[in-house]
Motif scaffolding. Structure first.
Motif, short mmCIF file in Angstrom:
data_model
loop_
_atom_site.label_atom_id
_atom_site.label_comp_id
_atom_site.label_asym_id
_atom_site.label_seq_id
_atom_site.Cartn_x
_atom_site.Cartn_y
_atom_site.Cartn_z
N ALA A 37 0.84 -1.20 0.00
CA ALA A 37 0.00 0.00 0.00
C ALA A 37 0.87 1.25 0.00
CB ALA A 37 -0.93 0.00 1.22
N TYR A 40 2.83 1.68 -3.37
CA TYR A 40 1.87 2.18 -4.36
C TYR A 40 1.60 3.66 -4.12
CZ TYR A 40 -2.45 1.84 -7.19
OH TYR A 40 -3.44 1.99 -8.14
N ASN A 74 -4.13 3.05 -13.88
CA ASN A 74 -5.03 2.17 -13.13
C ASN A 74 -6.03 2.98 -12.31
OD1 ASN A 74 -5.92 -0.37 -11.93
ND2 ASN A 74 -4.90 0.35 -10.07
N ARG A 75 -5.56 4.06 -11.67
CA ARG A 75 -6.47 4.91 -10.89
C ARG A 75 -7.51 5.56 -11.81
NH1 ARG A 75 -7.02 4.27 -5.53
NH2 ARG A 75 -8.06 6.28 -5.52
N GLY A 97 -9.12 -4.13 -1.09
CA GLY A 97 -7.77 -3.73 -1.47
C GLY A 97 -7.77 -2.26 -1.86
N THR A 98 -8.37 -1.49 -0.97
CA THR A 98 -8.63 -0.06 -1.21
C THR A 98 -7.37 0.75 -1.44
OG1 THR A 98 -10.51 -0.28 0.27
CG2 THR A 98 -9.69 1.95 -0.11
N GLY A 99 -6.35 0.49 -0.61
CA GLY A 99 -5.13 1.30 -0.67
C GLY A 99 -5.28 2.55 0.17
N ASP A 123 -9.40 -3.43 3.50
CA ASP A 123 -7.96 -3.59 3.27
C ASP A 123 -7.39 -4.31 4.50
OD1 ASP A 123 -6.01 -1.88 1.10
OD2 ASP A 123 -4.99 -2.85 2.79
N ASN A 124 -6.25 -4.99 4.30
CA ASN A 124 -5.65 -5.70 5.43
C ASN A 124 -4.45 -4.97 6.01
OD1 ASN A 124 -3.67 -6.11 3.53
ND2 ASN A 124 -3.56 -8.33 3.73
N ASP A 125 -4.09 -3.82 5.44
CA ASP A 125 -2.90 -3.11 5.93
C ASP A 125 -3.33 -2.07 6.96
OD1 ASP A 125 -0.68 -1.40 6.28
OD2 ASP A 125 0.13 -2.01 4.34
N ASP A 150 -9.04 -9.37 5.40
CA ASP A 150 -8.15 -9.94 4.39
C ASP A 150 -8.98 -10.64 3.33
OD1 ASP A 150 -6.20 -11.86 3.14
OD2 ASP A 150 -4.88 -10.89 4.60
N LEU A 151 -8.55 -10.52 2.10
CA LEU A 151 -9.26 -11.18 0.99
C LEU A 151 -9.29 -12.70 1.17
CD1 LEU A 151 -10.62 -11.04 -1.80
CD2 LEU A 151 -8.37 -10.77 -2.83
N LEU A 176 -9.20 -4.10 -7.50
CA LEU A 176 -8.23 -3.44 -8.36
C LEU A 176 -6.83 -3.54 -7.77
CD1 LEU A 176 -11.03 -2.17 -9.24
CD2 LEU A 176 -9.66 -0.35 -10.17
N ALA A 177 -5.94 -4.09 -8.57
CA ALA A 177 -4.52 -4.20 -8.20
C ALA A 177 -4.36 -4.87 -6.84
CB ALA A 177 -3.85 -2.83 -8.22
N ILE A 178 -5.13 -5.89 -6.57
CA ILE A 178 -4.99 -6.65 -5.32
C ILE A 178 -4.76 -8.14 -5.58
CG2 ILE A 178 -7.53 -6.73 -5.06
CD1 ILE A 178 -7.11 -7.21 -2.09
N PHE A 181 -1.57 -10.30 -5.20
CA PHE A 181 -1.02 -10.70 -3.90
C PHE A 181 -1.52 -12.07 -3.46
CE2 PHE A 181 -0.86 -5.99 -3.87
CZ PHE A 181 0.52 -5.89 -3.94
C1 LIG Z 1 -1.62 -1.79 -5.10
S1 LIG Z 1 -2.77 -1.31 -3.88
C2 LIG Z 1 -4.21 -0.99 -4.88
C3 LIG Z 1 -5.09 0.10 -4.32
C4 LIG Z 1 -6.36 0.39 -5.15
N1 LIG Z 1 -7.22 -0.76 -5.21
C5 LIG Z 1 -6.04 0.83 -6.54
O1 LIG Z 1 -6.14 0.03 -7.48
O2 LIG Z 1 -5.67 1.99 -6.73
C6 LIG Z 1 -3.19 -2.91 -3.17
C7 LIG Z 1 -3.91 -2.83 -1.85
O3 LIG Z 1 -4.38 -4.14 -1.53
C8 LIG Z 1 -4.14 -4.39 -0.17
N2 LIG Z 1 -4.02 -5.85 0.02
C9 LIG Z 1 -3.04 -6.67 -0.43
N3 LIG Z 1 -3.32 -7.95 -0.11
C10 LIG Z 1 -4.51 -7.94 0.55
C11 LIG Z 1 -5.32 -8.95 1.12
N4 LIG Z 1 -4.96 -10.25 1.09
N5 LIG Z 1 -6.48 -8.59 1.73
C12 LIG Z 1 -6.85 -7.27 1.77
N6 LIG Z 1 -6.12 -6.26 1.24
C13 LIG Z 1 -4.95 -6.59 0.63
C14 LIG Z 1 -2.85 -3.65 0.14
O4 LIG Z 1 -2.72 -3.37 1.52
C15 LIG Z 1 -3.02 -2.40 -0.69
O5 LIG Z 1 -3.65 -1.37 0.04
#
Ligand SMILES: C[S@@+](CC[C@H](N)C(=O)[O-])C[C@H]1O[C@@H](n2cnc3c(N)ncnc32)[C@H](O)[C@@H]1O
Length: 284
Positions: A37, A40, A74-75, A97-99, A123-125, A150-151, A176-178, A181
Motif C-alpha cells: 500500500a 503504491y 489504473n487509478r 484492497g482499497t489502498g 484492506d488488510n494493511d 483480508d481477501l 483493483l490491483a490486489i 497478492f
Molecule cells: C496496489 S494497492 C491498490 C489500491 C487500489 N485498489 C487501486 O487500485 O488503486 C493494493 C492494496 O491491496 C491491499 N491488500 C493486499 N493484499 C490484501 C489482502 N490479502 N487482503 C486485503 N487487502 C490486501 C494492500 O494493503 C493495498 O492497500
C-alpha cells in the motif's frame, strides 16, 4: 491523517518508535519492510510511505520508468469504471484492497454521480485503517464504511459489508490491483467466486491485474526488484489468467484490455502506458 514521513531513515516499526524524520510511528505499522500500500502510495506521489517503501519503489521505477504513469492509468480506470457502473444503475460498491486514499477514491466518484451510493472499503494493511477517516466522508444521503479484513477471509468481508450494503440489490465488487497478492497455490479464483456467490444477479465484478505483457523485459525486471523487498510478493498474470476471474460472467465491451484501453475518455488517456489488464463484467 497524514503520517508525513519526512526525511529518509528506517525504524523497527515498534509502537512509539521514531519514524522517518524522527516522527512517531503509529502502533502496528512495520516500517522496516516495504509494504504494497505504501509503495503504491509513493508511485502515486503520496506522502504516506517510509524509507523501505521508497527504496523498493525507486528500484522498480529504475527498471521500468513508465511504471508511475502506468499506476496512474489504473487509478484513472477505477474512476471510469465507477462512473460506468453508476450509469448502469449500480448504487453499492464493495472495494477490496482499497489502498491509502488517493485522488478519486471510489466513494468520491460514485457519490459525485449518485449521492446516495453506498460504499464499503476493505484492506488488510493497518496503514489504510489509519486513513479510514478520509474514506468515510460520505454524502449525507449515502453511506461509507471501512473493514479491516483480508481477501483470504471472504466470510468476514461479507459479514462486515452486510452492515452497510443490501445484498438483495446489485453490488459492484471492485478488486483493483490486489489479486496479484494471492498466488495460484492460494486459489484466488475461488476467493473471488465466494464473494460473487453472495451477490445477486445484476451485480458486477471489476478487476485490474498487473502483467508484464505490455513490456516484458522492463516490467519483469521491475517486479523482480519489488518482490525482493516487499512483505507480500506479487504474481503477474496474463490476459487469460485475468479473464479467468470472470468465468460465468458477461464481460462488458471492450473486454479484457490494458487499463488505458478500457473506454478511454480522451486520446491522452488512451495513449497512457498500461501495466495491468482489466475488465468489468456483469453477473447474469
Ligand atoms: C496496489 S494497492 C491498490 C489500491 C487500489 N485498489 C487501486 O487500485 O488503486 C493494493 C492494496 O491491496 C491491499 N491488500 C493486499 N493484499 C490484501 C489482502 N490479502 N487482503 C486485503 N487487502 C490486501 C494492500 O494493503 C493495498 O492497500
Amino acid at each position: 491523517m497524514g503520517i508525513d514521513p519526512g526525511a529518509a531513515g528506517r525504524t523497527s516499526g515498534v509502537s512509539g518508535a521514531q519514524g522517518d524524520g524522527g516522527k512517531a510511528v503509529p502502533p502496528g505499522i512495520d516500517t522496516s519492510t516495504a509494504h504494497p500500500a505504501r509503495v503504491y502510495d509513493y508511485w502515486l506521489g503520496g506522502k504516506d510511505n517510509f524509507a523501505a517503501d521508497r527504496e523498493a519503489a525507486e528500484l522498480a521505477l529504475q527498471a521500468y520508468p513508465e511504471l508511475a504513469r502506468a499506476v496512474q492509468s489504473n487509478r484513472a480506470f477505477l474512476a471510469r469504471a465507477v462512473r460506468y457502473l453508476t450509469g448502469a444503475g449500480i448504487r453499492q460498491f464493495l472495494d477490496v484492497g482499497t489502498g491509502i486514499p488517493a485522488a478519486s477514491n471510489t466513494h468520491q466518484v460514485a457519490q459525485r454521480e449518485v449521492p446516495d451510493s453506498r460504499i464499503v472499503y476493505v484492506d488488510n494493511d493497518p496503514i489504510v485503517l489509519l486513513h479510514a477517516q478520509a474514506l468515510l466522508k460520505s454524502t449525507r444521503q449515502g453511506s461509507c464504511d471501512y473493514i479491516q479484513a483480508d481477501l483470504h477471509d471472504p466470510g468476514k468481508i461479507l459479514a462486515g459489508a452486510a452492515r452497510t450494503l443490501d445484498f438483495g440489490q446489485p453490488v459492484a465488487l471492485m478488486l483493483l490491483a490486489i489479486l496479484q497478492f494471492i498466488p495460484e497455490r492460494e486459489n484466488p479464483y475461488a476467493l473471488v467466486s465466494e464473494l460473487l456467490a453472495a451477490l445477486p444477479s445484476g451485480s458486477y465484478l471489476v478487476v485490474s491485474h498487473p502483467t508484464d505483457d505490455f513490456n516484458p523485459n522492463r516490467h519483469g525486471e521491475s517486479i523482480q526488484r519489488y518482490n525482493e523487498r516487499v512483505a507480500d510478493q506479487a504474481t503477474l498474470r496474463g490476459q487469460d489468467g485475468t479473464r479467468r476471474f470472470f468465468d460465468g460472467l458477461d464481460i462488458i465491451e471492450p473486454g479484457v484490455v490494458g487499463v488505458s484501453q478500457w473506454r478511454p475518455d480522451s486520446d491522452l488517456v488512451a495513449a497512457a502506458p498500461s501495466s495491468m489488464w482489466c475488465a468489468v463484467a456483469r453477473k447474469p
